[in-house]
Structure formats: C-alpha cells, structure tokens
Design a protein around this motif. Structure first.
Motif, PDB file in Angstrom:
ATOM      1  N   VAL A  99      40.790  53.978  31.528  1.00 14.86           N
ATOM      2  CA  VAL A  99      40.554  53.045  32.637  1.00 14.86           C
ATOM      3  C   VAL A  99      41.485  53.344  33.811  1.00 14.86           C
ATOM      4  O   VAL A  99      41.033  53.657  34.916  1.00 14.86           O
ATOM      5  N   MET A 100      42.819  53.212  33.602  1.00 12.58           N
ATOM      6  CA  MET A 100      43.764  53.410  34.702  1.00 12.58           C
ATOM      7  C   MET A 100      43.626  54.801  35.321  1.00 12.58           C
ATOM      8  O   MET A 100      43.516  54.945  36.547  1.00 12.58           O
ATOM      9  N   CYS A 101      43.636  55.834  34.472  1.00 10.29           N
ATOM     10  CA  CYS A 101      43.506  57.202  34.992  1.00 10.29           C
ATOM     11  C   CYS A 101      42.074  57.487  35.436  1.00 10.29           C
ATOM     12  O   CYS A 101      41.853  58.161  36.446  1.00 10.29           O
ATOM     13  N   GLY A 102      41.107  56.958  34.683  1.00  9.45           N
ATOM     14  CA  GLY A 102      39.703  57.227  35.014  1.00  9.45           C
ATOM     15  C   GLY A 102      39.325  56.702  36.382  1.00  9.45           C
ATOM     16  O   GLY A 102      38.636  57.393  37.157  1.00  9.45           O
ATOM     17  N   VAL A 103      39.764  55.491  36.711  1.00  9.14           N
ATOM     18  CA  VAL A 103      39.453  54.918  38.028  1.00  9.14           C
ATOM     19  C   VAL A 103      40.091  55.750  39.134  1.00  9.14           C
ATOM     20  O   VAL A 103      39.480  55.997  40.184  1.00  9.14           O
ATOM     21  N   ALA A 104      41.335  56.201  38.915  1.00 10.38           N
ATOM     22  CA  ALA A 104      42.000  57.030  39.926  1.00 10.38           C
ATOM     23  C   ALA A 104      41.282  58.366  40.102  1.00 10.38           C
ATOM     24  O   ALA A 104      41.046  58.816  41.233  1.00 10.38           O
ATOM     25  N   LEU A 105      40.925  59.018  38.991  1.00 14.87           N
ATOM     26  CA  LEU A 105      40.257  60.323  39.060  1.00 14.87           C
ATOM     27  C   LEU A 105      38.890  60.241  39.722  1.00 14.87           C
ATOM     28  O   LEU A 105      38.397  61.223  40.279  1.00 14.87           O
ATOM     29  N   ALA A 106      38.273  59.069  39.653  1.00 17.90           N
ATOM     30  CA  ALA A 106      36.959  58.888  40.269  1.00 17.90           C
ATOM     31  C   ALA A 106      37.048  58.534  41.745  1.00 17.90           C
ATOM     32  O   ALA A 106      36.036  58.217  42.370  1.00 17.90           O
ATOM     33  N   GLY A 107      38.250  58.598  42.309  1.00 14.26           N
ATOM     34  CA  GLY A 107      38.436  58.216  43.709  1.00 14.26           C
ATOM     35  C   GLY A 107      37.855  59.193  44.710  1.00 14.26           C
ATOM     36  O   GLY A 107      37.802  58.890  45.908  1.00 14.26           O
ATOM     37  N   GLY A 108      37.431  60.370  44.258  1.00 14.54           N
ATOM     38  CA  GLY A 108      36.887  61.355  45.189  1.00 14.54           C
ATOM     39  C   GLY A 108      35.616  60.901  45.867  1.00 14.54           C
ATOM     40  O   GLY A 108      35.314  61.331  46.991  1.00 14.54           O
ATOM     41  N   GLY A 109      34.856  60.026  45.222  1.00 15.85           N
ATOM     42  CA  GLY A 109      33.605  59.558  45.807  1.00 15.85           C
ATOM     43  C   GLY A 109      33.829  58.744  47.059  1.00 15.85           C
ATOM     44  O   GLY A 109      33.254  59.027  48.117  1.00 15.85           O
ATOM     45  N   TYR A 110      34.690  57.729  46.976  1.00 12.36           N
ATOM     46  CA  TYR A 110      34.878  56.864  48.144  1.00 12.36           C
ATOM     47  C   TYR A 110      35.716  57.551  49.218  1.00 12.36           C
ATOM     48  O   TYR A 110      35.488  57.350  50.424  1.00 12.36           O
ATOM     49  N   SER A 111      36.686  58.388  48.828  1.00 15.25           N
ATOM     50  CA  SER A 111      37.506  59.062  49.836  1.00 15.25           C
ATOM     51  C   SER A 111      36.678  60.070  50.626  1.00 15.25           C
ATOM     52  O   SER A 111      36.823  60.177  51.858  1.00 15.25           O
ATOM     53  N   THR A 112      35.786  60.799  49.952  1.00 11.32           N
ATOM     54  CA  THR A 112      34.922  61.749  50.659  1.00 11.32           C
ATOM     55  C   THR A 112      33.912  61.022  51.527  1.00 11.32           C
ATOM     56  O   THR A 112      33.636  61.438  52.663  1.00 11.32           O
ATOM     57  N   ALA A 113      33.345  59.922  51.018  1.00 14.26           N
ATOM     58  CA  ALA A 113      32.398  59.135  51.815  1.00 14.26           C
ATOM     59  C   ALA A 113      33.072  58.576  53.060  1.00 14.26           C
ATOM     60  O   ALA A 113      32.473  58.526  54.139  1.00 14.26           O
ATOM     61  N   LEU A 114      34.333  58.157  52.927  1.00  7.65           N
ATOM     62  CA  LEU A 114      35.077  57.642  54.081  1.00  7.65           C
ATOM     63  C   LEU A 114      35.246  58.727  55.142  1.00  7.65           C
ATOM     64  O   LEU A 114      35.024  58.495  56.336  1.00  7.65           O
ATOM     65  N   LEU A 115      35.593  59.932  54.704  1.00  6.27           N
ATOM     66  CA  LEU A 115      35.812  61.025  55.652  1.00  6.27           C
ATOM     67  C   LEU A 115      34.513  61.483  56.306  1.00  6.27           C
ATOM     68  O   LEU A 115      34.471  61.742  57.512  1.00  6.27           O
ATOM     69  N   VAL A 116      33.432  61.565  55.516  1.00  9.02           N
ATOM     70  CA  VAL A 116      32.171  62.106  56.035  1.00  9.02           C
ATOM     71  C   VAL A 116      31.422  61.087  56.870  1.00  9.02           C
ATOM     72  O   VAL A 116      30.953  61.381  57.984  1.00  9.02           O
ATOM     73  N   ASN A 117      31.295  59.868  56.368  1.00  8.89           N
ATOM     74  CA  ASN A 117      30.406  58.894  57.003  1.00  8.89           C
ATOM     75  C   ASN A 117      31.088  57.977  58.006  1.00  8.89           C
ATOM     76  O   ASN A 117      30.439  57.502  58.939  1.00  8.89           O
ATOM     77  N   MET A 118      32.376  57.713  57.827  1.00  6.54           N
ATOM     78  CA  MET A 118      33.063  56.805  58.736  1.00  6.54           C
ATOM     79  C   MET A 118      33.919  57.556  59.749  1.00  6.54           C
ATOM     80  O   MET A 118      33.923  57.219  60.932  1.00  6.54           O
ATOM     81  N   LEU A 119      34.665  58.564  59.287  1.00  6.54           N
ATOM     82  CA  LEU A 119      35.537  59.313  60.182  1.00  6.54           C
ATOM     83  C   LEU A 119      34.875  60.557  60.753  1.00  6.54           C
ATOM     84  O   LEU A 119      35.493  61.307  61.520  1.00  6.54           O
ATOM     85  N   ARG A 120      33.625  60.831  60.343  1.00  5.93           N
ATOM     86  CA  ARG A 120      32.788  61.885  60.919  1.00  5.93           C
ATOM     87  C   ARG A 120      33.335  63.296  60.718  1.00  5.93           C
ATOM     88  O   ARG A 120      33.215  64.150  61.598  1.00  5.93           O
ATOM     89  N   TYR A 121      33.935  63.556  59.567  1.00  4.93           N
ATOM     90  CA  TYR A 121      34.301  64.923  59.204  1.00  4.93           C
ATOM     91  C   TYR A 121      33.087  65.580  58.546  1.00  4.93           C
ATOM     92  O   TYR A 121      32.989  65.679  57.322  1.00  4.93           O
ATOM     93  N   LYS A 122      32.150  66.033  59.362  1.00  7.70           N
ATOM     94  CA  LYS A 122      30.874  66.519  58.838  1.00  7.70           C
ATOM     95  C   LYS A 122      31.010  67.804  58.028  1.00  7.70           C
ATOM     96  O   LYS A 122      30.120  68.134  57.243  1.00  7.70           O
ATOM     97  N   GLU A 123      32.110  68.554  58.219  1.00  2.71           N
ATOM     98  CA  GLU A 123      32.271  69.780  57.445  1.00  2.71           C
ATOM     99  C   GLU A 123      32.457  69.497  55.962  1.00  2.71           C
ATOM    100  O   GLU A 123      32.261  70.375  55.119  1.00  2.71           O
ATOM    101  N   PHE A 124      32.820  68.243  55.625  1.00  2.00           N
ATOM    102  CA  PHE A 124      32.997  67.885  54.214  1.00  2.00           C
ATOM    103  C   PHE A 124      31.689  67.439  53.549  1.00  2.00           C
ATOM    104  O   PHE A 124      31.690  67.091  52.365  1.00  2.00           O
TER     105      PHE A 124
END
Length: 401
Positions: free
Chosen positions: A62-87
């Motif tokens: 749980v503790m480690c699993g939730v952290a390791l799964a953080g790539g989904g929201y961090s990438t979505a934040l960069l691509v869709n909100m901050l407009r880093y389209k190269e990602f």
C-alpha cells in the motif's frame, strides 16, 4: 535470436516465455495463500500481532505501491495542465503502470482488513473524521477515474466507436478530477503518522510528513516512468528519446531538491542532528535513505552522468529504491523494535504474486493495445478483428437462410 510461442485466441495475443511461466507460478501460489488467508484469518499466513499490526501488506503493497503509481498523475499534470507535450509519448505507459499499481494497492488493502467480508462498510458508514477513511475514498475514486481514462484506449481496440467518441469528450474532465484526488491521498498517507509522534523515531516524525509524502510521490513518478520505459525497451524494442526522459527526470529532481531542503530545515529547526550521527540502527537507516535515495540521485542528475543512459537509469533506480526505503522505514524502523516483526512466508508470497500478476497484465495489454506507440500493430489486429466479425456475421446470415 530465440523466438517464443505467441498464442492468439479470439484475436488476442499473448507470448509465452520462461519468465512469464515463472510469474504465472507465483500468481498461482498467491491465489493459494489468499484463499488460506480469507478462510483462516491472519494467523497462518502473516506474522502480524497486536503489537505489530502494520506489516508488509500495508508498508510495501500500500504505502510503497501508492507512491510507485504516482507516475500517472505526475505525467498527466505535466502533459495536460503544464503543456509539456513532448512527454505525451510516455503518457499512456505511465497511465497503465499507475492503473495497475492502484488496483494492486486496492487488493493489498482488502487483504489487510481483519474481517474482509466487511469491506463494503466504508461505502455506507461515513467516518469523515478519520484520515484513513479519506485515504480509502480517494484511492477508490482515483482508481475508478484511471479505469475510465484507460477505457479510452480499450475502446480503440474493441471497435466500440460510439462509446469511444463519448469517452474522448469527457476525458478532459476525468483528467482534471484525476489530478485532485492523488494530491489528497498521497499527502494523507503521510498524515496517518501525525498522531504517532510518541511511537515514531524522531528522524521520521515531522509536521511536514504530508508534504514529504506528496513531494516524494511526484519525483518517484518520473523515476518509475524511466524504469518502466527501459524495461519496455528491453521487452518490445520501444525506445523513448533520451532528451525527453532526461528533461522529465530533471523536473522530478527539482522537486527532490525542495524535499531535501525541507528535510534539512526540519533537522535544524528541531535540533535533531544528534540522532543522525548516534550510530544506532535508526540513524544508519536514515543516512542510507538520504544518501543513496536523495543526495546521490541529485548529484547524478546535475552532473554530466545524466546525459548517459546508464547514468539516468541509475538515478531512476536509486530514486525508486530510496522512496521504497523511506516508506518501509516510516513503518518498521521508526516504530518497531529491531526483530519485533519480519514478514511471514505467506505475506511475501502474496506481495510477489501481486507484482507478478501486474507484470503479466501489463504484457498482455501492451501486446494488444496502443500503449507504447505500437499503432500499426494494433491497427493490423483491428483489421483482423473486423474480418473475423464479418465472417461470423456472414455465417449467421447463411444459417438463417
């Protein structure tokens, strides 16, 4: 070059390799352990006690699993909100890894419930004053949101064009909602420890724990995406430009720098440097976590080493292992006496089995859907599916006549 057997059943492909055969064996062992746990409780499968109620399933799954799964929201934040389209080239892979991670986290939570048949009660019994209640609801809702986001990829393959059109329309709304809930539950997992000040070793307890957990979930997200894309390259020949991955990890490393400065400020403010150098197990584990999980990765990312693929991969692995060690330290090293708890064989089997199941599902989805840039292969499968459906339809019409 060795060629492995690829099975194709009803239009779905899956390659059988010795590694996947072993992973399947781990999954079967896990199923047996899960059945035993559900029928008999904790006593035959775990080493949990009233004194050590948080074990491997909470700390790692749980503790480690939730952290390791953080790539989904961090990438979505960069691509869709901050407009880093190269990602955007890594967005779908990060989404899949995150979705599988959260599904396995939910499985770990379910197994850790003492009376598992009461799993439905939080849905109807509103313990709104409980941090754990908020974590449960945020993880449940975010897993549902991820499933809907991934459904957009599914509908490309199964030819439900009308449904796919509607999913695409609501996708921006899902992405915005999906950026809110991870921030809540990632920080709330750290908030769980705030009431444990008397139980935790001072080096790990802090008023900033919710911020620490949130920041670390972001920079481990980019590192985990790097590890996942490297493994995908080895398995499927899928390669992401090094410049893209380097830029992604430098953004994550900047968050790691904020994390380190906040940690140092915490040590100065609370005058806890004496604990760092006292030579105990706790101080040694803290130094190991900070040096190899934070300081060395930062040195790598700001040096010319990150321009080399092995250097960037070393940074990613150290970051991932450093956050895992931090989560385990928060539970075990800081709260339990040395030797008070060691995971039982059943706990290890279940954790390994969950990871194995996640890998197998990942391989199946990558081989059948457009996730890592395999549009051409998926289009060929779609065309074959059309031919099969047309043939079945023609046979049915012939029989009616």
């Amino acid at each position: 070059m060795r060629v492995y057997k690829c099975f194709r059943i009803l239009g779905w492909d899956f390659t059988i390799t010795p590694t996947r055969f072993v992973l399947t064996g781990f999954v079967l062992l896990m199923v047996a352990a899960v059945v035993l746990r559900l029928l008999t409780g904790f006593q035959y499968v775990t080493n949990l006690t009233d004194e050590t109620p948080w074990g491997m399933w909470i700390a790692f799954d749980v503790m480690c699993g939730v952290a390791l799964a953080g790539g989904g929201y961090s990438t979505a934040l960069l691509v869709n909100m901050l407009r880093y389209k190269e990602f955007s080239v890594i967005a779908r892979g990060a989404l899949l890894t995150s979705l599988l991670g959260y599904i396995l986290v939910m499985a770990g939570l379910f197994l850790d419930i003492g009376q598992w048949f009461n799993f439905w009660r939080p849905f109807v019994s509103w313990g709104y004053t409980s941090v754990l209640f908020e974590v449960f609801w945020c993880i449940s809702i975010y897993t549902t949101i991820l499933s809907f986001e991934f459904f957009e990829i599914i509908t490309e393959r199964v030819l439900v064009k009308k449904l796919h059109k509607y999913i695409v329309k609501i996708l921006p709304v899902l992405i915005v909602i999906g950026l809110v809930f991870p921030v809540l539950h990632q920080s709330s997992l750290g908030g769980l420890f705030l009431i444990m000040k008397e139980k935790m070793f001072p080096l790990w307890w802090s008023e900033f724990l919710p911020i620490y957990f949130l920041l670390s979930s972001f920079f481990i997200g980019s590192a985990m995406v790097t590890v996942e894309t490297t493994l995908a390259k080895s398995a499927y020949g899928h390669e992401i430009p090094h410049e893209v991955m380097m830029k992604l990890n430098r953004i994550g490393a900047s968050i790691m720098g904020v994390y380190l400065l906040l940690k140092l400020y915490d040590l100065f403010e609370k005058h806890e440097w004496g604990y760092v150098f006292q030579g105990s197990l706790q101080s040694n584990m803290y130094c190991l976590e900070m040096i190899f999980g934070i300081i060395i990765p930062i040195i790598i990312i700001i040096s010319p080493l990150c321009k080399k693929r092995w250097g960037l991969l070393t940074y990613a692995w150290l970051t991932v292992l450093g956050v895992i060690l931090n989560r385990l330290n928060c539970v075990f090293t800081s709260m339990y006496e040395s030797g008070a708890y060691f995971p039982g064989v059943g706990e290890i089997i279940v954790s390994v089995g969950l990871i194995s199941m996640g890998i197998l599902i990942y391989c199946f989805l990558v081989e059948n859907f457009n996730i890592i840039g395999n549009e051409r292969a998926v289009q060929i499968k779609i065309d074959k599916d059309k031919d099969i459906k047309n043939l079945i339809w023609a046979l049915l019409r012939t029989k009616r006549r």
